[in-house]
Design an enzyme around this catalytic site. Structure first.
Site, short mmCIF file in Angstrom:
data_model
loop_
_atom_site.label_atom_id
_atom_site.label_comp_id
_atom_site.label_asym_id
_atom_site.label_seq_id
_atom_site.Cartn_x
_atom_site.Cartn_y
_atom_site.Cartn_z
N ASP A 168 0.84 -1.20 0.00
CA ASP A 168 0.00 0.00 0.00
C ASP A 168 0.87 1.25 0.00
O ASP A 168 0.37 2.38 -0.11
CB ASP A 168 -1.02 -0.01 1.15
CG ASP A 168 -0.37 -0.04 2.52
OD1 ASP A 168 0.87 -0.17 2.60
OD2 ASP A 168 -1.11 0.05 3.52
N SER A 169 2.20 1.07 0.06
CA SER A 169 3.12 2.19 -0.17
C SER A 169 2.87 2.81 -1.54
O SER A 169 3.29 3.93 -1.81
CB SER A 169 4.58 1.72 -0.06
OG SER A 169 4.78 0.54 -0.82
N LYS A 184 -1.21 -9.58 2.83
CA LYS A 184 -0.46 -9.12 4.00
C LYS A 184 -1.34 -8.13 4.75
O LYS A 184 -2.01 -7.30 4.14
CB LYS A 184 0.86 -8.44 3.60
CG LYS A 184 1.61 -7.83 4.79
CD LYS A 184 3.03 -7.44 4.45
CE LYS A 184 3.17 -6.08 3.81
NZ LYS A 184 2.68 -4.96 4.61
N GLU A 197 -1.49 -5.66 8.59
CA GLU A 197 -0.70 -5.09 9.69
C GLU A 197 -1.34 -5.39 11.03
O GLU A 197 -2.57 -5.34 11.17
CB GLU A 197 -0.57 -3.57 9.50
CG GLU A 197 0.16 -3.20 8.22
CD GLU A 197 0.35 -1.69 8.05
OE1 GLU A 197 -0.01 -0.91 8.95
OE2 GLU A 197 0.88 -1.30 6.98
N GLU A 203 9.16 -4.32 10.64
CA GLU A 203 9.56 -3.01 10.12
C GLU A 203 10.06 -2.11 11.24
O GLU A 203 9.39 -1.92 12.25
CB GLU A 203 8.37 -2.35 9.38
CG GLU A 203 8.76 -0.97 8.83
CD GLU A 203 7.79 -0.40 7.80
OE1 GLU A 203 6.87 -1.12 7.35
OE2 GLU A 203 7.99 0.78 7.43
O1 KIV Z 1 3.46 -1.15 1.69
C1 KIV Z 1 4.62 -1.55 1.69
O2 KIV Z 1 5.41 -1.24 0.80
C2 KIV Z 1 5.05 -2.39 2.80
C3 KIV Z 1 6.51 -2.66 2.93
C4 KIV Z 1 7.19 -1.45 3.41
C5 KIV Z 1 6.78 -3.84 3.77
O3 KIV Z 1 4.25 -2.82 3.57
#
Ligand code: KIV
Length: 277
Positions: free
Chosen positions: A49-50, A118, A120, A186
């Protein structure tokens, strides 16, 4: 043998089995061409989600939607054949209940062809992780600095220092016990990342953690020098493509203004050239 020494893309069970072996290699990707470049080199590619900050100019990951994730997931999927794809679950798509998480995770998996999702969170997400895994959705967990919780964490701080150390260790154990096949750590102290890696039987994937983790992940635009708004200490720049791109754009602008572009080789004559006999 690395996970990708196999011809077929690894599955979550293969990533899980790589615990303690050759480090697992991962990068984020958001587009087909970038996915194609990393496919031969990465064990798994994360549609993070980055993407919201890196490609859409958002101030944080909080504004990322399911629709954005699905569009980028489909693009990345078209570029992969030998690396597994993991899809980030965006903020607000899984926290309310295991049922909400299942609906959105199933959508991410079925509409993008991802191998896993994934999400969090540690102990608080353990029930949801178990619910998803029990219904056929492999889950990678993400603990330590969890950017979707930036407002409750009070910024992008290192997590797990001092008294918070035991809580983070408990989070790691909780997600492993719940059935996650790997966990991203992280921005945690190196010694804690090493202790967590030793304490749980699933691979740890470090970002700002330790070379002792079972694998590493970086945001691709950070490591290529394409995203330059800020640079975290844990980012190593392997290239400076942003500088190269800006210099190329400046050269193009100058050539347009002084009429040296397009050159003779870029324009067309009135008559098509005769074919050679
Ligand atoms: O969203 C992302 O890019 C991430 C990584 C930084 C692990 O969750």
């Amino acid at each position: 043998m690395s996970v990708t020494a196999k011809k077929k893309a690894p599955m979550p069970v293969d990533i899980r089995a790589a615990k303690g072996g050759i480090p697992i290699v991962s990068l984020t990707a958001y587009t087909t061409p970038m996915a194609q470049m990393m496919d031969p080199h990465c064990d798994f590619v994360l549609v993070g989600d980055s993407v919201g900050m890196v490609l859409h100019g958002l101030p944080s990951t909080l504004g990322v939607t399911m629709e954005m994730m699905i569009m980028h997931g489909q693009a990345v999927s078209r570029g992969l054949s030998s690396a597994m794809m993991v899809m980030d679950m965006p903020f607000g798509s899984y926290e309310a209940s295991p049922q909400q998480a299942f609906g959105n995770a199933a959508r991410l998996m079925s509409e993008t062809n991802a191998g896993a999702v994934k999400l969090e969170g540690g102990l608080t997400m353990a029930e949801t992780i178990a619910f998803l895994v029990g219904r056929g959705i492999p889950v990678m967990a993400h603990i330590g600095l969890t950017p979707q919780s930036i407002n409750t964490l009070g910024g992008n701080k290192v997590q797990g220092r001092g008294e918070a150390r035991d809580k983070l260790l408990a989070d790691a154990k909780a997600v492993a016990d719940a059935g996650a096949f790997a966990v991203v750590l992280e921005k945690v102290p190196e010694s804690l990342a090493n202790d967590i890696t030793a304490a749980i039987d699933i691979p740890t994937i470090g970002i700002g953690a330790s070379a002792g983790c079972d694998g590493q992940v970086l945001v691709v635009d950070d490591m290529l020098g394409l995203f330059t708004a800020f640079k975290a200490k844990f980012v190593k720049r392997y290239a400076h493509l942003g500088d190269d791109a800006e210099a190329a754009i400046a050269a193009y602008a100058e050539e347009v203004r002084n009429r040296t572009f397009p050159g003779k080789e870029h324009v067309f004559a009135d008559q098509a050239p005769k074919a050679k006999t």
